[in-house]
Design a protein around this motif. Structure first.
Motif, PDB file in Angstrom:
ATOM      1  N   LYS A  31      80.472  59.722  11.945  1.00  0.00           N
ATOM      2  CA  LYS A  31      79.777  60.923  12.423  1.00  0.00           C
ATOM      3  C   LYS A  31      79.200  61.779  11.295  1.00  0.00           C
ATOM      4  CE  LYS A  31      82.433  61.184  16.744  1.00  0.00           C
ATOM      5  NZ  LYS A  31      81.978  59.951  17.199  1.00  0.00           N
ATOM      6  N   ASP A  32      78.877  61.149  10.182  1.00  0.00           N
ATOM      7  CA  ASP A  32      78.195  61.817   9.072  1.00  0.00           C
ATOM      8  C   ASP A  32      76.709  61.479   9.211  1.00  0.00           C
ATOM      9  OD1 ASP A  32      77.275  62.945   6.735  1.00  0.00           O
ATOM     10  OD2 ASP A  32      78.768  61.988   5.442  1.00  0.00           O
ATOM     11  N   TYR A  33      76.080  62.117  10.206  1.00  0.00           N
ATOM     12  CA  TYR A  33      74.733  61.750  10.621  1.00  0.00           C
ATOM     13  C   TYR A  33      73.677  62.061   9.570  1.00  0.00           C
ATOM     14  CZ  TYR A  33      77.236  61.473  15.027  1.00  0.00           C
ATOM     15  OH  TYR A  33      78.145  61.157  16.001  1.00  0.00           O
ATOM     16  N   ARG A  34      73.841  63.141   8.847  1.00  0.00           N
ATOM     17  CA  ARG A  34      72.869  63.493   7.807  1.00  0.00           C
ATOM     18  C   ARG A  34      72.847  62.424   6.712  1.00  0.00           C
ATOM     19  NH1 ARG A  34      70.194  67.822   7.371  1.00  0.00           N
ATOM     20  NH2 ARG A  34      71.525  69.016   8.755  1.00  0.00           N
ATOM     21  N   TYR A  43      64.923  51.983  13.134  1.00  0.00           N
ATOM     22  CA  TYR A  43      65.416  52.361  14.459  1.00  0.00           C
ATOM     23  C   TYR A  43      66.665  53.237  14.350  1.00  0.00           C
ATOM     24  CZ  TYR A  43      67.088  52.288  19.187  1.00  0.00           C
ATOM     25  OH  TYR A  43      67.510  52.695  20.425  1.00  0.00           O
ATOM     26  N   LYS A  44      67.594  52.846  13.499  1.00  0.00           N
ATOM     27  CA  LYS A  44      68.829  53.614  13.342  1.00  0.00           C
ATOM     28  C   LYS A  44      68.554  54.985  12.714  1.00  0.00           C
ATOM     29  CE  LYS A  44      72.050  50.994  15.033  1.00  0.00           C
ATOM     30  NZ  LYS A  44      73.209  51.435  15.809  1.00  0.00           N
ATOM     31  N   LEU A  45      67.511  55.078  11.891  1.00  0.00           N
ATOM     32  CA  LEU A  45      67.107  56.369  11.353  1.00  0.00           C
ATOM     33  C   LEU A  45      66.792  57.324  12.503  1.00  0.00           C
ATOM     34  CD1 LEU A  45      66.214  58.382   9.187  1.00  0.00           C
ATOM     35  CD2 LEU A  45      64.015  57.164   9.078  1.00  0.00           C
ATOM     36  N   SER A  46      66.092  56.834  13.524  1.00  0.00           N
ATOM     37  CA  SER A  46      65.772  57.694  14.667  1.00  0.00           C
ATOM     38  C   SER A  46      67.037  58.166  15.371  1.00  0.00           C
ATOM     39  CB  SER A  46      64.840  56.975  15.650  1.00  0.00           C
ATOM     40  OG  SER A  46      65.508  55.933  16.335  1.00  0.00           O
ATOM     41  N   GLU A  47      68.033  57.279  15.496  1.00  0.00           N
ATOM     42  CA  GLU A  47      69.292  57.674  16.135  1.00  0.00           C
ATOM     43  C   GLU A  47      70.009  58.766  15.323  1.00  0.00           C
ATOM     44  OE1 GLU A  47      71.885  54.371  16.905  1.00  0.00           O
ATOM     45  OE2 GLU A  47      70.608  53.603  18.513  1.00  0.00           O
ATOM     46  N   ILE A  97      71.263  64.928  14.433  1.00  0.00           N
ATOM     47  CA  ILE A  97      71.210  66.175  13.654  1.00  0.00           C
ATOM     48  C   ILE A  97      70.093  67.098  14.177  1.00  0.00           C
ATOM     49  CG2 ILE A  97      72.327  65.294  11.572  1.00  0.00           C
ATOM     50  CD1 ILE A  97      69.566  64.887  10.315  1.00  0.00           C
ATOM     51  N   ASN A  98      69.760  66.897  15.451  1.00  0.00           N
ATOM     52  CA  ASN A  98      68.811  67.765  16.160  1.00  0.00           C
ATOM     53  C   ASN A  98      67.418  67.780  15.535  1.00  0.00           C
ATOM     54  OD1 ASN A  98      70.766  68.573  18.107  1.00  0.00           O
ATOM     55  ND2 ASN A  98      71.649  69.908  16.549  1.00  0.00           N
ATOM     56  N   LYS A 129      64.573  66.170  16.716  1.00  0.00           N
ATOM     57  CA  LYS A 129      63.904  65.406  17.774  1.00  0.00           C
ATOM     58  C   LYS A 129      62.493  64.994  17.378  1.00  0.00           C
ATOM     59  CE  LYS A 129      62.234  65.637  22.488  1.00  0.00           C
ATOM     60  NZ  LYS A 129      61.993  66.468  23.654  1.00  0.00           N
ATOM     61  N   GLU A 130      61.730  65.910  16.825  1.00  0.00           N
ATOM     62  CA  GLU A 130      60.351  65.592  16.458  1.00  0.00           C
ATOM     63  C   GLU A 130      60.300  64.458  15.434  1.00  0.00           C
ATOM     64  OE1 GLU A 130      56.391  67.684  14.510  1.00  0.00           O
ATOM     65  OE2 GLU A 130      57.975  68.955  15.327  1.00  0.00           O
ATOM     66  N   GLU A 131      61.181  64.529  14.433  1.00  0.00           N
ATOM     67  CA  GLU A 131      61.231  63.485  13.412  1.00  0.00           C
ATOM     68  C   GLU A 131      61.687  62.154  14.013  1.00  0.00           C
ATOM     69  OE1 GLU A 131      62.386  66.538  13.136  1.00  0.00           O
ATOM     70  OE2 GLU A 131      61.811  67.382  11.194  1.00  0.00           O
ATOM     71  N   ALA A 132      62.626  62.224  14.960  1.00  0.00           N
ATOM     72  CA  ALA A 132      63.088  61.014  15.638  1.00  0.00           C
ATOM     73  C   ALA A 132      61.955  60.393  16.445  1.00  0.00           C
ATOM     74  CB  ALA A 132      64.281  61.328  16.531  1.00  0.00           C
ATOM     75  N   CYS A 133      61.182  61.233  17.124  1.00  0.00           N
ATOM     76  CA  CYS A 133      60.027  60.736  17.894  1.00  0.00           C
ATOM     77  C   CYS A 133      59.005  60.080  16.967  1.00  0.00           C
ATOM     78  CB  CYS A 133      59.376  61.876  18.679  1.00  0.00           C
ATOM     79  SG  CYS A 133      60.274  62.333  20.179  1.00  0.00           S
ATOM     80  N   ASN A 134      58.737  60.733  15.834  1.00  0.00           N
ATOM     81  CA  ASN A 134      57.791  60.153  14.871  1.00  0.00           C
ATOM     82  C   ASN A 134      58.285  58.805  14.356  1.00  0.00           C
ATOM     83  OD1 ASN A 134      56.162  62.413  15.131  1.00  0.00           O
ATOM     84  ND2 ASN A 134      56.957  63.400  13.301  1.00  0.00           N
TER      85      ASN A 134
END
Length: 158
Positions: free
Chosen positions: A86-89, A113-117, A122-123, A125-130
């Motif tokens: 759970k060290d998402y950053r 793909y895992k980068l998006s997850e 870490i909230n 969303k925009e970066e995950a969508c990109n």
């Protein structure tokens, strides 16, 4: 000795001696393992759920073998450990580095793909969508494309 009916198995035969031998070689400072053996050792530690040792071994591999194709895979598995912990950053940083530094690695699409997850965790969303949109453009036939498309729809990425 352990017994199974009339079959007797000496206790030393029950250990995973090959992995222990590799680990003992590495721990005793003998650095004559090939890069493939070093990577396998790190992966074996991961599979054995020795996450701290696996992180150290993967980090050492990445530092020592920056030009090796397996370094992209090492980034992926290191990122997976950070996700599990759970060290998402840190996971996001590792996946991004693996994607950028090793574009020809077999794990490059998985890193993306895992980068998006990790970004979602870490909230970001925009970066995950990109990131998912980039995945969709670059990896139209990858096995994760359906998951990426579903996540794009779920997040209502524009």
């Amino acid at each position: 000795e352990n017994t199974l009916g009339i079959l007797k198995i000496p206790s030393e035969d029950l250990s995973d001696s090959d992995n222990e031998n590799k680990q003992n070689k590495l721990e005793s400072g003998i650095n004559n393992l090939t890069p493939d053996e070093e990577f396998q050792l790190a992966f074996d530690l991961l599979r054995s759920q020795k996450f701290d040792q696996a992180k150290e071994a993967l980090n050492n591999f990445i530092t020592k073998h920056t030009g090796n194709d397996l370094s992209g895979s090492a980034h992926y598995w290191l990122g997976e450990i950070y996700l599990l912990q759970k060290d998402y950053r840190e996971a996001a940083l590792v996946f991004a580095e693996g994607y950028q530094k090793y574009p020809s690695s077999v794990k490059t699409p998985d890193n993306l793909y895992k980068l998006s997850e990790a970004l979602l965790k870490i909230n970001k969303k925009e970066e995950a969508c990109n990131t998912l949109t980039k995945f969709k453009k670059e990896r139209k036939n990858h096995r994760l494309i359906n998951k990426a498309n579903n996540k794009i729809n779920e997040l209502e990425c524009t």
